[in-house]
Design a protein around this motif. Structure first.
Motif, PDB file in Angstrom:
ATOM      1  N   ALA A   1       4.443  -3.716   3.392  1.00 26.10           N
ATOM      2  CA  ALA A   1       5.078  -4.157   2.148  1.00 26.10           C
ATOM      3  C   ALA A   1       5.005  -3.052   1.099  1.00 26.10           C
ATOM      4  O   ALA A   1       5.988  -2.781   0.392  1.00 26.10           O
ATOM      5  N   GLY A   2       3.852  -2.392   1.007  1.00 28.50           N
ATOM      6  CA  GLY A   2       3.718  -1.270   0.079  1.00 28.50           C
ATOM      7  C   GLY A   2       4.620  -0.111   0.446  1.00 28.50           C
ATOM      8  O   GLY A   2       5.245   0.515  -0.417  1.00 28.50           O
ATOM      9  N   ALA A   3       4.726   0.179   1.749  1.00 30.63           N
ATOM     10  CA  ALA A   3       5.611   1.258   2.198  1.00 30.63           C
ATOM     11  C   ALA A   3       7.071   0.917   1.907  1.00 30.63           C
ATOM     12  O   ALA A   3       7.850   1.796   1.520  1.00 30.63           O
ATOM     13  N   ALA A   4       7.439  -0.340   2.069  1.00 32.59           N
ATOM     14  CA  ALA A   4       8.814  -0.755   1.768  1.00 32.59           C
ATOM     15  C   ALA A   4       9.124  -0.564   0.294  1.00 32.59           C
ATOM     16  O   ALA A   4      10.186  -0.033  -0.069  1.00 32.59           O
ATOM     17  N   ALA A   5       8.207  -0.970  -0.560  1.00 27.04           N
ATOM     18  CA  ALA A   5       8.420  -0.809  -1.997  1.00 27.04           C
ATOM     19  C   ALA A   5       8.489   0.681  -2.368  1.00 27.04           C
ATOM     20  O   ALA A   5       9.355   1.088  -3.149  1.00 27.04           O
ATOM     21  N   ALA A   6       7.611   1.487  -1.779  1.00 24.90           N
ATOM     22  CA  ALA A   6       7.617   2.922  -2.065  1.00 24.90           C
ATOM     23  C   ALA A   6       8.907   3.579  -1.584  1.00 24.90           C
ATOM     24  O   ALA A   6       9.473   4.431  -2.277  1.00 24.90           O
ATOM     25  N   MET A   7       9.390   3.188  -0.423  1.00 24.56           N
ATOM     26  CA  MET A   7      10.644   3.747   0.088  1.00 24.56           C
ATOM     27  C   MET A   7      11.812   3.401  -0.813  1.00 24.56           C
ATOM     28  O   MET A   7      12.669   4.247  -1.077  1.00 24.56           O
TER      29      MET A   7
ATOM     30  N   ILE B   1      17.730   1.187   3.715  1.00 28.53           N
ATOM     31  CA  ILE B   1      17.511   0.833   5.119  1.00 28.53           C
ATOM     32  C   ILE B   1      16.029   0.942   5.470  1.00 28.53           C
ATOM     33  O   ILE B   1      15.473   0.061   6.132  1.00 28.53           O
ATOM     34  N   GLY B   2      15.381   2.013   5.028  1.00 30.35           N
ATOM     35  CA  GLY B   2      13.949   2.158   5.287  1.00 30.35           C
ATOM     36  C   GLY B   2      13.137   1.030   4.686  1.00 30.35           C
ATOM     37  O   GLY B   2      12.240   0.488   5.330  1.00 30.35           O
ATOM     38  N   ALA B   3      13.474   0.652   3.448  1.00 32.94           N
ATOM     39  CA  ALA B   3      12.755  -0.439   2.786  1.00 32.94           C
ATOM     40  C   ALA B   3      12.990  -1.764   3.503  1.00 32.94           C
ATOM     41  O   ALA B   3      12.049  -2.554   3.682  1.00 32.94           O
TER      42      ALA B   3
END
Length: 142
Positions: free
Chosen positions: A82-88, A99-101
């Protein structure tokens, strides 16, 4: 008892599967450094597909499956992705960021689904245990 030949075959099969997984990840992540244009895109897609297929086969192995279904592992996967999605979404521009998020968000939601289903199984087991105890008390067994 397992024969040495069977153990060797299992070792070679596992080694091949992990090698395909690592090679697919390397191809999908590093194709841009070595290749240009269409060949880079093809190598990235093929590497991604190989890593995805090998990874899904690895995840079905009993020890890996048990590790991935532990609540602590699921919480880590949920929060990290979830953190990686928000950062992306915030740091990457355009379609690649979206798309990455979305993809990382889907992985996070999958981990959340594992947490919810694990909680339901525990509640159902507790209810079944309580019902069995209540039945034992009524029948005079306790």
């Amino acid at each position: 008892m397992h024969s040495p030949l069977a153990a060797l075959k299992k070792f070679v099969a596992d080694l091949l599967l992990w090698s395909l997984f690592a090679g697919g990840l390397a191809a999908s992540a590093g194709a841009g450094v070595v290749l240009d244009g269409t060949r880079k895109d093809v190598a990235t897609v093929v590497g991604t597909v190989v890593a995805l297929i090998a990874g899904s086969r690895i995840a079905k192995k009993p020890r890996i499956k048990a590790f991935l279904s532990r609540p602590g592992t699921l919480w880590f996967l949920f929060l990290f992705n979830a953190g990686a999605a928000a950062a992306m979404y915030v740091t990457m521009d355009g379609v690649k960021g979206i798309i990455g998020a979305v993809m990382m968000g889907l992985v996070s939601l999958g981990a959340a689904g594992g947490l919810v289903s694990g909680r339901r199984k525990k509640e159902e087991a507790a209810e079944a245990s309580a019902a069995a105890e209540a039945g034992a008390v009524v029948s005079g067994r306790v």
